[in-house]
Structure formats: C-alpha cells, structure tokens
Motif scaffolding. Structure first.
Motif, PDB file in Angstrom:
ATOM      1  N   LYS A 260       2.651 -23.318 -37.064  1.00 52.31           N
ATOM      2  CA  LYS A 260       1.284 -23.277 -37.589  1.00 52.31           C
ATOM      3  C   LYS A 260       0.359 -24.124 -36.727  1.00 52.31           C
ATOM      4  N   ALA A 261       0.854 -25.302 -36.318  1.00 52.69           N
ATOM      5  CA  ALA A 261       0.042 -26.184 -35.493  1.00 52.69           C
ATOM      6  C   ALA A 261      -0.272 -25.544 -34.151  1.00 52.69           C
ATOM      7  N   VAL A 262       0.726 -24.858 -33.570  1.00 53.47           N
ATOM      8  CA  VAL A 262       0.527 -24.231 -32.275  1.00 53.47           C
ATOM      9  C   VAL A 262      -0.482 -23.093 -32.363  1.00 53.47           C
ATOM     10  N   THR A 263      -0.354 -22.254 -33.393  1.00 54.98           N
ATOM     11  CA  THR A 263      -1.205 -21.061 -33.498  1.00 54.98           C
ATOM     12  C   THR A 263      -2.597 -21.367 -34.023  1.00 54.98           C
ATOM     13  N   SER A 264      -2.795 -22.515 -34.652  1.00 50.07           N
ATOM     14  CA  SER A 264      -4.115 -22.825 -35.218  1.00 50.07           C
ATOM     15  C   SER A 264      -4.973 -23.660 -34.274  1.00 50.07           C
ATOM     16  N   ARG A 265      -4.471 -24.000 -33.089  1.00 47.53           N
ATOM     17  CA  ARG A 265      -5.220 -24.799 -32.133  1.00 47.53           C
ATOM     18  C   ARG A 265      -5.293 -24.085 -30.789  1.00 47.53           C
ATOM     19  N   VAL A 266      -6.413 -24.263 -30.110  1.00 49.10           N
ATOM     20  CA  VAL A 266      -6.526 -23.791 -28.734  1.00 49.10           C
ATOM     21  C   VAL A 266      -6.069 -24.942 -27.854  1.00 49.10           C
ATOM     22  N   GLN A 267      -4.881 -24.847 -27.328  1.00 49.90           N
ATOM     23  CA  GLN A 267      -4.306 -25.953 -26.579  1.00 49.90           C
ATOM     24  C   GLN A 267      -5.073 -26.208 -25.286  1.00 49.90           C
ATOM     25  N   GLN A 268      -4.999 -27.474 -24.855  1.00 49.01           N
ATOM     26  CA  GLN A 268      -5.817 -27.932 -23.733  1.00 49.01           C
ATOM     27  C   GLN A 268      -4.995 -28.173 -22.476  1.00 49.01           C
ATOM     28  N   ASN A 269      -5.572 -27.773 -21.349  1.00 52.89           N
ATOM     29  CA  ASN A 269      -5.016 -28.068 -20.038  1.00 52.89           C
ATOM     30  C   ASN A 269      -6.110 -28.760 -19.232  1.00 52.89           C
ATOM     31  N   VAL A 270      -5.956 -30.054 -18.974  1.00 56.70           N
ATOM     32  CA  VAL A 270      -6.976 -30.843 -18.279  1.00 56.70           C
ATOM     33  C   VAL A 270      -6.784 -30.704 -16.773  1.00 56.70           C
ATOM     34  N   GLN A 271      -7.843 -30.275 -16.072  1.00 57.01           N
ATOM     35  CA  GLN A 271      -7.807 -30.119 -14.611  1.00 57.01           C
ATOM     36  C   GLN A 271      -9.085 -30.701 -14.026  1.00 57.01           C
ATOM     37  N   ALA A 272      -8.931 -31.686 -13.115  1.00 63.98           N
ATOM     38  CA  ALA A 272     -10.083 -32.444 -12.633  1.00 63.98           C
ATOM     39  C   ALA A 272     -10.665 -31.939 -11.322  1.00 63.98           C
ATOM     40  N   SER A 273      -9.887 -31.170 -10.552  1.00 69.21           N
ATOM     41  CA  SER A 273     -10.425 -30.795  -9.238  1.00 69.21           C
ATOM     42  C   SER A 273     -10.090 -29.349  -8.887  1.00 69.21           C
ATOM     43  N   VAL A 274      -9.166 -29.151  -7.950  1.00 66.16           N
ATOM     44  CA  VAL A 274      -8.804 -27.804  -7.497  1.00 66.16           C
ATOM     45  C   VAL A 274      -7.660 -27.288  -8.362  1.00 66.16           C
ATOM     46  N   TYR A 275      -7.837 -26.083  -8.930  1.00 66.92           N
ATOM     47  CA  TYR A 275      -6.805 -25.556  -9.833  1.00 66.92           C
ATOM     48  C   TYR A 275      -6.827 -24.040  -9.825  1.00 66.92           C
TER      49      TYR A 275
ATOM     50  N   VAL B 289      -9.044 -24.612 -20.463  1.00 73.10           N
ATOM     51  CA  VAL B 289      -8.900 -25.498 -19.308  1.00 73.10           C
ATOM     52  C   VAL B 289     -10.127 -26.391 -19.290  1.00 73.10           C
ATOM     53  N   PHE B 290      -9.884 -27.703 -19.314  1.00 72.98           N
ATOM     54  CA  PHE B 290     -10.965 -28.672 -19.548  1.00 72.98           C
ATOM     55  C   PHE B 290     -11.213 -29.514 -18.305  1.00 72.98           C
ATOM     56  N   HIS B 291     -12.509 -29.606 -17.928  1.00 79.70           N
ATOM     57  CA  HIS B 291     -12.933 -30.455 -16.820  1.00 79.70           C
ATOM     58  C   HIS B 291     -13.453 -31.752 -17.429  1.00 79.70           C
ATOM     59  N   PRO B 292     -12.753 -32.885 -17.241  1.00 79.07           N
ATOM     60  CA  PRO B 292     -13.076 -34.103 -17.983  1.00 79.07           C
ATOM     61  C   PRO B 292     -14.288 -34.838 -17.432  1.00 79.07           C
ATOM     62  N   ALA B 293     -14.789 -35.808 -18.233  1.00 80.97           N
ATOM     63  CA  ALA B 293     -15.965 -36.588 -17.848  1.00 80.97           C
ATOM     64  C   ALA B 293     -15.722 -37.404 -16.590  1.00 80.97           C
ATOM     65  N   SER B 294     -14.481 -37.803 -16.386  1.00 82.35           N
ATOM     66  CA  SER B 294     -14.177 -38.634 -15.214  1.00 82.35           C
ATOM     67  C   SER B 294     -14.273 -37.869 -13.902  1.00 82.35           C
ATOM     68  N   ALA B 295     -14.277 -36.535 -13.985  1.00 78.99           N
ATOM     69  CA  ALA B 295     -14.320 -35.701 -12.781  1.00 78.99           C
ATOM     70  C   ALA B 295     -15.766 -35.370 -12.453  1.00 78.99           C
ATOM     71  N   THR B 296     -16.437 -36.266 -11.734  1.00 81.51           N
ATOM     72  CA  THR B 296     -17.866 -36.094 -11.465  1.00 81.51           C
ATOM     73  C   THR B 296     -18.140 -35.215 -10.257  1.00 81.51           C
ATOM     74  N   SER B 297     -17.131 -34.937  -9.454  1.00 80.87           N
ATOM     75  CA  SER B 297     -17.310 -34.054  -8.302  1.00 80.87           C
ATOM     76  C   SER B 297     -17.113 -32.599  -8.721  1.00 80.87           C
ATOM     77  N   THR B 298     -17.545 -31.687  -7.890  1.00 78.71           N
ATOM     78  CA  THR B 298     -17.387 -30.264  -8.173  1.00 78.71           C
ATOM     79  C   THR B 298     -15.904 -29.875  -8.143  1.00 78.71           C
ATOM     80  N   ALA B 299     -15.470 -29.142  -9.169  1.00 81.56           N
ATOM     81  CA  ALA B 299     -14.094 -28.647  -9.229  1.00 81.56           C
ATOM     82  C   ALA B 299     -14.076 -27.158  -8.918  1.00 81.56           C
ATOM     83  N   THR B 300     -12.976 -26.684  -8.377  1.00 78.50           N
ATOM     84  CA  THR B 300     -12.840 -25.253  -8.092  1.00 78.50           C
ATOM     85  C   THR B 300     -11.666 -24.706  -8.894  1.00 78.50           C
ATOM     86  N   TYR B 301     -11.997 -23.804  -9.823  1.00 81.91           N
ATOM     87  CA  TYR B 301     -10.962 -23.114 -10.600  1.00 81.91           C
ATOM     88  C   TYR B 301     -10.877 -21.687 -10.062  1.00 81.91           C
TER      89      TYR B 301
END
Length: 320
Positions: free
Chosen positions: A209-224, A235-247
């Motif tokens: 239930k926990a797995v299906t009721s949440r949109v799980q997060q994958n944190v990626q700060a730069s190239v991914y 896929v989450f770009h965090p506050a600490s990643a102030t440079s441009t990331a490429t997904y």
C-alpha cells in the motif's frame, strides 16, 4: 501332539487333547497377550552405541508384542532397533537423543526414526516400512534434515534458520538478496520496499500500500539518463544543485520503456534549470506540438508520457 505358537504374536495354539484342565488358564494368558498386541505400551531405554534387539518369547509377555514402543535414552553412535522377522505393526516414537536410530528386522531394511514424532511402521516379515507420514505438533525448536515435504499450509511463527541458505535461494530463484541481511523467507517491510532494497522478496500488504500510494523519488543533481526503474517515479532536482542539470530520455533501442510509461520531473524553486534532452526518439510539446529538447525552470514540474515506441509527449508548468 504338544502345543505350538503362532508366528506373528507367539500365542499358544493348543493341540487337540492337550492341556487337560488348564485350557482356561492358557486361554486367559493368550487373551492377555492379545491385549498387549492391541493396546500394549512399552518404554525401552536404548542408550549406548550397540544395536538393541527387542525381546520376543513364545507364550509369555515380551517387548516386541506391544502395539506401542517408546524409545528413550542417549545413543552414542548410529544403531538399529531390531524386531522379529514376522508380520506386525507398531506405533513408534524415538525420544532418544544422539545418533540416528534405525528400526528394522534382523535381516531386512528399515526406517531411520525421526525424533519425538509418532510413526506407524509395518514389519512385513522381511523389512520395515513407514506406512504413514509422521504425526506431530511442532514445538518452538525443530530440526528437519534430508527431504521433508509439507502438503498443507506451513505456518512459521518463530525464527527460521537455514544452514545452506545460498542453495535455498537458488531453488527459490532469489538472486540478489543476501543470506544475512533480511533472511530468505522474511517479507520486505515498508521502509525497505519503498527504497527497493528488498526487491527480490514479497512485501507485506502494508508495504504494498505504501509503495502504490506514493510517487517515489529519485534525486539527481546533474547529468542523468532515465532508466527503467524511473517508470512511475518523480526525478527531483534538489535545491543544492544550483547549476544546470541535463536529464536525457534514452532511445527506445537503449531502454525499451513500455508504452504508457509516465515519469515526472520536478525542479526545486532554488535549483538551477533542467535541460531535458532526447536522443534518437521524438519528444512532442503538448502545448504546441513542437518537437525537440525542452527546459524545466526552477519551481517547474513536467510530466513525460511515452505514447509510442519512439515517441514521448511532455506537459507541465515552467516548461519551455
């Protein structure tokens, strides 16, 4: 002609004209011996390291005639408990500790007795066979060796310890779980299921239930580059990643996402922009149908959906 004795139970068979005035005594003795054969119980201490021959005698009480034999003591090396080479049935329990105990006839094959379990054995005259599976109420500690088959539900409420855990994992098809982290038959709990550390194990209903009721997060700060495990996640770009990331959305030939796969990209309000590129496949902008790479600004949210084998569509806020 003198009396003779029956082959299996050694009862006195009185000859015609014999035993005048003692028929009643001998008949009563036979009835008592029959009672022993039908309902008799005998506890036998088989301690030591030598085979134990169960006593058998004509016309008098003996050990082998009993219906039930309860074996006790301490066995220092593998031994046999030997019964007469005649047709007979026995209920047998081996409570003796130590080495293996085999229940057999003198010249034939037999049965290695399980510990603390009642078994129903048939002596055919040449060998001993186990006529029924063991009956037992399993207690807190039981050790199973060899091949054990359970045809009904097996509930394990305590700790299960498996000596050859690696071999059991191979049989069960568990390839990535380790022997020591969570145990072979342990269900994945909610926390491990959410982060995927127990991906090879079944999960509890609460974890599912926990797995299906949440949109799980994958944190990626730069190239991914997106992978198959990102399907259904954000896929989450965090506050600490102030440079441009490429997904990057990989080609269908590289990662064959199923049609209908949804991936959400979220950029933190304090993060740098995200350049969302695509390799050889096509990315459509839902707002105007334009094709090509997109950028997701700070505080932006974009959803990409695979609509065909080599086609994706993007929509959202802060997408340019």
């Amino acid at each position: 002609m003198p009396s003779t004795y029956s082959s299996s139970l050694r009862l006195e068979l009185q000859a015609t004209g014999e035993n005048a005035n003692t028929w009643g005594v001998k008949t009563n003795n036979n009835l008592n011996l029959l009672q022993q054969a039908i309902a008799g119980y005998e506890a036998i201490d088989i301690s030591g390291g030598s085979s134990y021959v169960v006593s058998a005698a004509d016309g008098v009480s003996d050990q082998a005639r009993n219906a039930v034999l309860d074996l006790t003591g301490t066995v220092t090396s593998a031994i046999s408990v030997v019964v007469p080479d005649v047709e007979k049935t026995y209920w047998v329990r081996c409570r003796a500790s130590g080495a293996d105990v085999t229940f057999r006839t003198s010249a034939g094959t037999g049965v290695v007795l399980p510990r603390d379990l009642w078994v129903f054995l048939v002596a055919t005259g040449t060998s001993v066979i186990n006529a029924l599976p063991p009956f037992a109420q399993l207690s807190a500690a039981n050790t199973f060796t060899g091949i054990n088959t359970f045809t009904s539900v097996l509930n394990i409420n305590g700790t299960l310890s498996v000596t050859d855990a690696s071999a059991v994992r191979v049989v069960l098809g568990i390839t990535s779980a380790t022997d020591s982290v969570a145990g072979i038959l342990r269900l994945a709990d909610t926390s491990s299921a959410l982060v995927g550390t127990d991906a090879q194990r079944a999960v509890t209903p609460e974890a599912a239930k926990a797995v299906t009721s949440r949109v799980q997060q994958n944190v990626q700060a730069s190239v991914y580059s997106f992978v198959s495990a990102d399907a259904g996640k954000h896929v989450f770009h965090p506050a600490s990643a102030t440079s441009t990331a490429t997904y990057t959305i990989p080609s269908n030939a590289s990662v064959a996402f199923a049609v209908g796969t949804v991936i959400t990209v979220i950029n933190h309000a304090s993060a740098g922009p995200i350049d969302l590129s695509i390799t050889s496949d096509t990315l459509y902008n839902s707002q105007d149908g334009a094709v090509g790479a997109r950028q997701v600004a700070a505080a932006g949210l974009a959803t990409i959906v695979k609509i065909a084998n080599t086609e994706w569509v993007i929509s959202g806020i802060g997408v340019s």
